[in-house]
Design an enzyme around this catalytic site. Sequence first.
Site, PDB file in Angstrom:
ATOM      1  N   PHE A 246       2.897  51.417 -59.351  1.00 10.62           N
ATOM      2  CA  PHE A 246       3.209  52.777 -58.803  1.00 10.62           C
ATOM      3  C   PHE A 246       4.304  52.831 -57.981  1.00 10.62           C
ATOM      4  CE2 PHE A 246       0.070  52.159 -55.477  1.00 10.62           C
ATOM      5  CZ  PHE A 246       0.873  53.011 -54.634  1.00 10.62           C
TER       6      PHE A 246
ATOM      7  N   LYS B 141       5.975  49.022 -69.746  1.00 10.55           N
ATOM      8  CA  LYS B 141       4.590  49.730 -69.731  1.00 10.55           C
ATOM      9  C   LYS B 141       4.678  50.182 -68.151  1.00 10.55           C
ATOM     10  CE  LYS B 141       0.971  49.613 -68.281  1.00 10.55           C
ATOM     11  NZ  LYS B 141       0.626  50.552 -67.076  1.00 10.55           N
TER      12      LYS B 141
ATOM     13  N   GLU C 233       0.491  53.901 -65.129  1.00 13.84           N
ATOM     14  CA  GLU C 233       0.030  55.227 -65.300  1.00 13.84           C
ATOM     15  C   GLU C 233      -0.260  56.177 -64.149  1.00 13.84           C
ATOM     16  OE1 GLU C 233      -1.488  52.251 -65.033  1.00 13.84           O
ATOM     17  OE2 GLU C 233      -3.638  52.312 -65.118  1.00 13.84           O
TER      18      GLU C 233
ATOM     19  N   SER D 133      -0.907  44.360 -57.967  1.00 10.16           N
ATOM     20  CA  SER D 133      -1.711  43.868 -56.998  1.00 10.16           C
ATOM     21  C   SER D 133      -1.937  42.154 -57.340  1.00 10.16           C
ATOM     22  CB  SER D 133      -3.127  44.734 -57.052  1.00 10.16           C
ATOM     23  OG  SER D 133      -3.626  44.497 -58.380  1.00 10.16           O
TER      24      SER D 133
ATOM     25  N   CYS E 229       5.696  46.714 -51.220  1.00 10.65           N
ATOM     26  CA  CYS E 229       5.124  45.329 -50.899  1.00 10.65           C
ATOM     27  C   CYS E 229       5.839  44.722 -49.760  1.00 10.65           C
ATOM     28  CB  CYS E 229       5.483  44.383 -52.216  1.00 10.65           C
ATOM     29  SG  CYS E 229       7.191  44.312 -52.452  1.00 10.65           S
TER      30      CYS E 229
ATOM     31  N   GLU F 189      -4.700  43.456 -47.633  1.00 10.96           N
ATOM     32  CA  GLU F 189      -3.544  44.433 -47.977  1.00 10.96           C
ATOM     33  C   GLU F 189      -4.099  45.806 -47.929  1.00 10.96           C
ATOM     34  OE1 GLU F 189      -1.584  44.529 -51.993  1.00 10.96           O
ATOM     35  OE2 GLU F 189       0.273  44.888 -51.031  1.00 10.96           O
TER      36      GLU F 189
HETATM   37  P1  NAD Z   1      -2.122  47.400 -59.948  1.00  8.15           P
HETATM   38  O1  NAD Z   1      -2.017  45.765 -60.026  1.00  8.15           O
HETATM   39  O2  NAD Z   1      -3.024  48.178 -59.719  1.00  8.15           O
HETATM   40  O3  NAD Z   1      -1.505  47.836 -61.205  1.00  8.15           O
HETATM   41  C1  NAD Z   1       0.152  47.351 -61.633  1.00  8.15           C
HETATM   42  C2  NAD Z   1       0.249  47.439 -63.273  1.00  8.15           C
HETATM   43  O4  NAD Z   1      -0.988  46.878 -63.630  1.00  8.15           O
HETATM   44  C3  NAD Z   1      -0.049  49.057 -63.765  1.00  8.15           C
HETATM   45  O5  NAD Z   1       0.924  48.944 -64.728  1.00  8.15           O
HETATM   46  C4  NAD Z   1      -1.444  49.077 -64.415  1.00  8.15           C
HETATM   47  O6  NAD Z   1      -1.575  49.726 -65.569  1.00  8.15           O
HETATM   48  C5  NAD Z   1      -1.570  47.403 -64.623  1.00  8.15           C
HETATM   49  N1  NAD Z   1      -3.031  47.000 -64.560  1.00  8.15           N
HETATM   50  C6  NAD Z   1      -3.976  47.489 -63.761  1.00  8.15           C
HETATM   51  N2  NAD Z   1      -5.076  46.748 -63.934  1.00  8.15           N
HETATM   52  C7  NAD Z   1      -4.820  45.898 -64.772  1.00  8.15           C
HETATM   53  C8  NAD Z   1      -5.880  45.020 -65.510  1.00  8.15           C
HETATM   54  N3  NAD Z   1      -6.878  44.900 -65.124  1.00  8.15           N
HETATM   55  N4  NAD Z   1      -5.544  44.327 -66.479  1.00  8.15           N
HETATM   56  C9  NAD Z   1      -4.309  44.573 -66.859  1.00  8.15           C
HETATM   57  N5  NAD Z   1      -3.435  45.125 -66.511  1.00  8.15           N
HETATM   58  C10 NAD Z   1      -3.657  45.957 -65.419  1.00  8.15           C
HETATM   59  O7  NAD Z   1      -0.970  47.729 -58.817  1.00  8.15           O
HETATM   60  P2  NAD Z   1      -0.396  49.130 -58.150  1.00  8.15           P
HETATM   61  O8  NAD Z   1      -1.475  49.894 -57.527  1.00  8.15           O
HETATM   62  O9  NAD Z   1       0.233  49.961 -59.069  1.00  8.15           O
HETATM   63  O10 NAD Z   1       0.680  48.724 -57.148  1.00  8.15           O
HETATM   64  C11 NAD Z   1       0.328  48.332 -55.872  1.00  8.15           C
HETATM   65  C12 NAD Z   1       0.447  46.848 -55.628  1.00  8.15           C
HETATM   66  O11 NAD Z   1       1.381  46.278 -56.237  1.00  8.15           O
HETATM   67  C13 NAD Z   1       0.387  46.464 -54.151  1.00  8.15           C
HETATM   68  O12 NAD Z   1      -0.629  45.347 -54.058  1.00  8.15           O
HETATM   69  C14 NAD Z   1       1.596  45.861 -53.939  1.00  8.15           C
HETATM   70  O13 NAD Z   1       1.765  44.624 -53.099  1.00  8.15           O
HETATM   71  C15 NAD Z   1       2.316  45.427 -55.174  1.00  8.15           C
HETATM   72  N6  NAD Z   1       3.504  45.430 -55.458  1.00  8.15           N
HETATM   73  C16 NAD Z   1       4.130  43.900 -55.190  1.00  8.15           C
HETATM   74  C17 NAD Z   1       5.504  43.744 -55.120  1.00  8.15           C
HETATM   75  C18 NAD Z   1       6.149  42.471 -55.117  1.00  8.15           C
HETATM   76  O14 NAD Z   1       7.429  42.605 -55.098  1.00  8.15           O
HETATM   77  N7  NAD Z   1       5.621  41.587 -54.708  1.00  8.15           N
HETATM   78  C19 NAD Z   1       6.336  45.262 -55.271  1.00  8.15           C
HETATM   79  C20 NAD Z   1       5.773  46.156 -55.568  1.00  8.15           C
HETATM   80  C21 NAD Z   1       4.220  46.187 -55.399  1.00  8.15           C
END
Ligand code: NAD
Length: 483
Positions: free
Chosen positions: A150, A174, A177, A227, A282, A383
Amino acid sequence: MTETLRNFIGGEWTASGSKRVLDVHNPASGEAIARVPLSAQSEVRAAVAAAKAAFPEWRETPPLVRSRYMFRLKALLEEHFEDLARTVTLEHGKIIDEARGEVRRAIENVEVAAGVPSLMMGYNAEDIAVGIDEDCVFQPIGVFACVAPFNFPAMVPFWFLPYAVACGDTYVVKPSEVCPTSQSRLFELLDEADFPPGVVNLVNGDKEAVDALLTDPDVAGVSFVGSTPVGKYIYATAAAHGKRAQCQAGAKNCLVVMPDANLDRTVAAILTSAFGTAGQRCLAGSLVVAVGDVYAPLRDKLVAAASALKVGDGLDESVQMGPVVTRKSLDRILGYVESGVKEGAKLLLDGRKVKVDGRPNGYFIGPTIFDGVRPDMTIAKEEIFGPVLGIARAKDFAEALSIIDGLPFGNAASLFTQSGKWAREFKYRVPCGNVGINVGIAAPIASFPFAGMRNSFFGDLHGQGRDAIQFFTDRKVVISRWF
Ligand code: NAD
């Protein structure tokens, strides 16, 4: 009535048939601004099928011609720059200037990908044995997909999509959401850029859609950003289904301040790192490690500067920090503040007291600073992904480094010093993928690779730049002898 977002499949905007639909909120006001369908697996399969059908002709389209699509896209992105930035702020909450920075970085990736005619060139050697030559060519592979977070709803898919399609692959996005509207807007521009049907596809959804991508035999590879637990799952599942995967995951980034640091500049850099995008980056610094006697003056200056930050609606140009993304995120962050207090850290600046005039339902928490943070505390290890900064003390450089070593993550770390010796030692030893020297947010520009280490990244080839070209191609060698 708010708009329900559609999918973009095979060059057509299609309404999802899913009964599962979520509201998307403006975090500054709490108001619903759109509805996002959580697409069924059959809809994902349709997008992958459209991408697969488009691949044979697209891969034979000369790289120079594919590059011209990038130039067209760039012109459209520039034309709609301000509107895109507004869309990001409306769904995410970050201040408009940060949203502009995000859109700018998305455009920069399109610019770099436009260099594909030379980036994708192979190499060769004559006479590897007498009369035998060897060539290495880079070839596109097929359908790739990205699963986005997000926090950079416009930019993150653009770490991948421009390179994939410039290389001759076809693509499915994708989006998150939680913040899906920026990609819908960007796909209107991709549509206007007139890519052949099926080259770029958009499917809104959640885990169900992701699982369809991970198990579809026609998807060659997946780029994930999000994450750590989800990243681990996606890496393992993609690999089990024979796919390439690059999974950029969570972080806990330290900012080490040496006694010789330029204090005013350091405080300014820490402030943007910790509280920019309300800490939801991040690369956000979330633990300051103050070395030796820099501790007291640094602490005082940080608290004074952070308490002066103006919190509010990100569309107001005078605001310096926006809300966090959802009520759920806010509750999670408040839980961490509670845990910090319970575990004995000293709350120097309490963002829970911040109220924003005229925005009673926004998801606001002001800059929050804890002092006396020890490496074993929850707020030092996990985090938080919100505007909460801890200050820990270290007696010397070695102890500061050992705090970073002790963390499971390895996304970013920064050192503030005037000493070349310490700077060299830091960049040499620190187990993180993005290192800042007197820089608080070590974000690589588009022509450099982007990824962390340890639990912040699962994979080998990074996002952006030349790594992206390798991720989206196969290297084939041809050994020839003519009689
Ligand atoms: P998230 O992991 O909750 O969701 C990311 C994506 O994964 C979304 O599109 C979601 O629909 C999908 N998803 C969620 N749960 C899932 C599951 N159980 N199975 C399959 N797909 C699933 O992350 P978020 O809250 O959207 O973003 C924040 C996180 O992203 C933080 O941990 C941040 O550090 C990380 N991030 C990392 C970087 C990097 O370059 N390392 C960059 C930006 C954000």
